[in-house]
Write a protein that holds these residues in place. Structure first.
Motif, PDB file in Angstrom:
ATOM      1  N   ASN A   1      38.803  52.485  23.817  1.00 63.05           N
ATOM      2  CA  ASN A   1      37.228  52.248  24.144  1.00 63.05           C
ATOM      3  C   ASN A   1      37.467  51.314  22.713  1.00 63.05           C
ATOM      4  O   ASN A   1      36.759  50.998  22.578  1.00 63.05           O
ATOM      5  N   GLU A   2      38.130  52.797  21.423  1.00 63.53           N
ATOM      6  CA  GLU A   2      37.570  52.685  19.845  1.00 63.53           C
ATOM      7  C   GLU A   2      37.972  51.361  19.461  1.00 63.53           C
ATOM      8  O   GLU A   2      37.612  50.751  18.995  1.00 63.53           O
ATOM      9  N   ARG A   3      39.317  51.018  19.481  1.00 59.73           N
ATOM     10  CA  ARG A   3      40.515  50.134  19.490  1.00 59.73           C
ATOM     11  C   ARG A   3      39.832  48.959  19.850  1.00 59.73           C
ATOM     12  O   ARG A   3      39.409  47.559  19.172  1.00 59.73           O
ATOM     13  N   GLU A   4      39.550  49.009  21.404  1.00 54.14           N
ATOM     14  CA  GLU A   4      38.757  47.206  21.788  1.00 54.14           C
ATOM     15  C   GLU A   4      38.074  47.195  22.356  1.00 54.14           C
ATOM     16  O   GLU A   4      37.277  46.358  22.714  1.00 54.14           O
ATOM     17  N   ASP A   5      36.244  48.067  21.118  1.00 50.24           N
ATOM     18  CA  ASP A   5      35.501  47.675  22.063  1.00 50.24           C
ATOM     19  C   ASP A   5      35.101  47.306  23.025  1.00 50.24           C
ATOM     20  O   ASP A   5      34.002  46.818  23.919  1.00 50.24           O
ATOM     21  N   PHE A   6      35.205  48.384  24.278  1.00 53.29           N
ATOM     22  CA  PHE A   6      34.892  48.772  25.531  1.00 53.29           C
ATOM     23  C   PHE A   6      34.926  47.606  26.095  1.00 53.29           C
ATOM     24  O   PHE A   6      33.929  47.373  27.111  1.00 53.29           O
ATOM     25  N   ARG A   7      36.024  46.781  25.536  1.00 54.30           N
ATOM     26  CA  ARG A   7      36.197  45.446  27.006  1.00 54.30           C
ATOM     27  C   ARG A   7      36.974  45.846  27.922  1.00 54.30           C
ATOM     28  O   ARG A   7      36.777  45.556  28.951  1.00 54.30           O
ATOM     29  N   GLY A   8      37.501  47.292  28.254  1.00 54.13           N
ATOM     30  CA  GLY A   8      37.642  47.508  29.745  1.00 54.13           C
ATOM     31  C   GLY A   8      39.708  47.027  29.580  1.00 54.13           C
ATOM     32  O   GLY A   8      39.838  47.342  28.887  1.00 54.13           O
ATOM     33  N   CYS A   9      39.412  47.741  31.951  1.00 53.54           N
ATOM     34  CA  CYS A   9      40.738  46.720  32.126  1.00 53.54           C
ATOM     35  C   CYS A   9      40.547  45.505  32.511  1.00 53.54           C
ATOM     36  O   CYS A   9      39.951  45.124  33.486  1.00 53.54           O
ATOM     37  N   SER A  10      42.002  44.864  31.663  1.00 46.67           N
ATOM     38  CA  SER A  10      42.077  43.741  31.406  1.00 46.67           C
ATOM     39  C   SER A  10      42.294  42.708  33.161  1.00 46.67           C
ATOM     40  O   SER A  10      41.546  42.241  33.480  1.00 46.67           O
ATOM     41  N   PHE A  11      42.604  43.544  33.580  1.00 41.56           N
ATOM     42  CA  PHE A  11      42.934  43.038  34.995  1.00 41.56           C
ATOM     43  C   PHE A  11      41.651  43.660  36.239  1.00 41.56           C
ATOM     44  O   PHE A  11      41.546  42.609  37.054  1.00 41.56           O
ATOM     45  N   LEU A  12      40.658  44.716  36.048  1.00 38.09           N
ATOM     46  CA  LEU A  12      39.860  44.976  36.794  1.00 38.09           C
ATOM     47  C   LEU A  12      38.691  43.537  36.568  1.00 38.09           C
ATOM     48  O   LEU A  12      37.611  42.856  37.158  1.00 38.09           O
ATOM     49  N   ASN A  13      38.514  43.171  35.130  1.00 40.69           N
ATOM     50  CA  ASN A  13      38.072  42.402  34.817  1.00 40.69           C
ATOM     51  C   ASN A  13      38.087  40.732  35.232  1.00 40.69           C
ATOM     52  O   ASN A  13      37.492  39.721  36.201  1.00 40.69           O
ATOM     53  N   ILE A  14      39.435  40.760  34.901  1.00 39.72           N
ATOM     54  CA  ILE A  14      40.199  39.683  36.290  1.00 39.72           C
ATOM     55  C   ILE A  14      39.802  39.228  38.012  1.00 39.72           C
ATOM     56  O   ILE A  14      39.192  38.980  37.742  1.00 39.72           O
ATOM     57  N   LEU A  15      40.033  39.998  37.788  1.00 41.07           N
ATOM     58  CA  LEU A  15      39.680  40.284  39.276  1.00 41.07           C
ATOM     59  C   LEU A  15      38.379  39.798  39.821  1.00 41.07           C
ATOM     60  O   LEU A  15      38.017  39.750  40.501  1.00 41.07           O
ATOM     61  N   SER A  16      37.553  40.586  39.201  1.00 35.80           N
ATOM     62  CA  SER A  16      36.161  40.583  39.296  1.00 35.80           C
ATOM     63  C   SER A  16      35.720  38.660  38.723  1.00 35.80           C
ATOM     64  O   SER A  16      35.242  39.330  39.476  1.00 35.80           O
ATOM     65  N   GLU A  17      36.263  38.134  38.345  1.00 37.71           N
ATOM     66  CA  GLU A  17      36.324  36.732  37.834  1.00 37.71           C
ATOM     67  C   GLU A  17      36.784  35.668  39.205  1.00 37.71           C
ATOM     68  O   GLU A  17      36.588  34.826  38.952  1.00 37.71           O
ATOM     69  N   ILE A  18      37.695  36.216  40.122  1.00 43.71           N
ATOM     70  CA  ILE A  18      38.313  34.867  40.406  1.00 43.71           C
ATOM     71  C   ILE A  18      38.251  35.512  42.147  1.00 43.71           C
ATOM     72  O   ILE A  18      37.949  36.537  42.927  1.00 43.71           O
ATOM     73  N   PRO A  19      38.662  34.517  42.915  1.00 45.37           N
ATOM     74  CA  PRO A  19      38.369  34.294  43.949  1.00 45.37           C
ATOM     75  C   PRO A  19      39.428  35.054  44.812  1.00 45.37           C
ATOM     76  O   PRO A  19      40.778  34.462  44.362  1.00 45.37           O
ATOM     77  N   ALA A  20      39.281  35.255  46.154  1.00 44.36           N
ATOM     78  CA  ALA A  20      40.351  35.882  46.956  1.00 44.36           C
ATOM     79  C   ALA A  20      41.293  34.849  47.335  1.00 44.36           C
ATOM     80  O   ALA A  20      42.428  35.709  47.251  1.00 44.36           O
ATOM     81  N   ASP A  21      41.004  33.660  47.108  1.00 45.01           N
ATOM     82  CA  ASP A  21      42.885  32.747  47.685  1.00 45.01           C
ATOM     83  C   ASP A  21      43.476  32.568  46.304  1.00 45.01           C
ATOM     84  O   ASP A  21      44.247  31.878  45.935  1.00 45.01           O
ATOM     85  N   LYS A  22      42.832  33.302  44.861  1.00 43.77           N
ATOM     86  CA  LYS A  22      44.576  32.842  44.418  1.00 43.77           C
ATOM     87  C   LYS A  22      45.076  34.341  44.621  1.00 43.77           C
ATOM     88  O   LYS A  22      45.432  35.292  43.635  1.00 43.77           O
ATOM     89  N   GLU A  23      45.721  34.097  45.490  1.00 41.19           N
ATOM     90  CA  GLU A  23      46.992  35.249  45.991  1.00 41.19           C
ATOM     91  C   GLU A  23      47.496  35.762  44.269  1.00 41.19           C
ATOM     92  O   GLU A  23      47.873  37.171  44.536  1.00 41.19           O
TER      93      GLU A  23
END
Length: 178
Positions: free
Chosen positions: A91-113
């Motif tokens: 969090n300190e190194r990446e300014d609370f950017r969070g999890c790249s995986f969950l961030n992308i998961l929240s952005e993509i539709p279910a059909d991107k299997e």
């Protein structure tokens, strides 16, 4: 100057992580990587294919950083506690950017299997690590859920407070599972 494929991937590593998947266009990647459109498509058939490569590289980077951070732990309990400290460090190194995986998961539709499969695969590997260390199915699931929610809530509140509280809960879980 590095080869076009490496430039595309390293540019995507930065942009997908900082801006997210949907806010990063192929044209921006092409421009910032200093490659031609033809060169981009020679190396990656689509933005989704590049995203999968990003997720795999990000996972390798993240795991190596986690392993290095926890490498001096003498016990399983210390290793698990240090893994939560690692979240604070990231969090300190990446300014609370969070999890790249969950961030992308929240952005993509279910059909991107294919992307969903890659995200699940890497999250399952993390779960398996906790299972191997804790050797108690319910306790390891609880710790894994606290770990994941610590990442999310620290990103949401831009604070490590709930990571610190999770560590207290984890200590109690580990005491009662032995």
């Amino acid at each position: 100057m590095s080869r076009p494929r490496e430039r595309i991937l390293s540019t995507a590593m930065i942009l997908f992580h900082k801006q997210g998947y949907n806010n990063t266009g192929i044209n921006q990647i092409i421009e910032e990587a200093n490659v031609s459109k033809a060169s981009f498509y020679q190396h990656f058939r689509s933005k989704d294919e590049l995203c999968i490569e990003f997720l795999n590289k990000r996972y390798d980077y993240w795991v190596s950083e986690l392993e290095q951070f926890t490498s001096e732990a003498k016990t399983i309990q210390e290793k698990i506690m240090k893994s939560f400290d690692f979240l604070v460090d990231m969090n300190e190194r990446e300014d609370f950017r969070g999890c790249s995986f969950l961030n992308i998961l929240s952005e993509i539709p279910a059909d991107k299997e294919e992307i969903h499969k890659v995200i699940r695969y890497h999250k399952n590997k993390l779960r398996e690590c906790f299972n191997e260390d804790v050797q108690d199915d319910i306790a390891s699931a609880h710790i894994y859920l606290l770990f994941e929610s610590s990442i999310l809530t620290s990103q949401l509140y831009r604070s490590n407070e709930l990571i610190e509280k999770s560590k207290i809960i984890v200590q109690e879980i580990l005491k009662s599972s032995h």
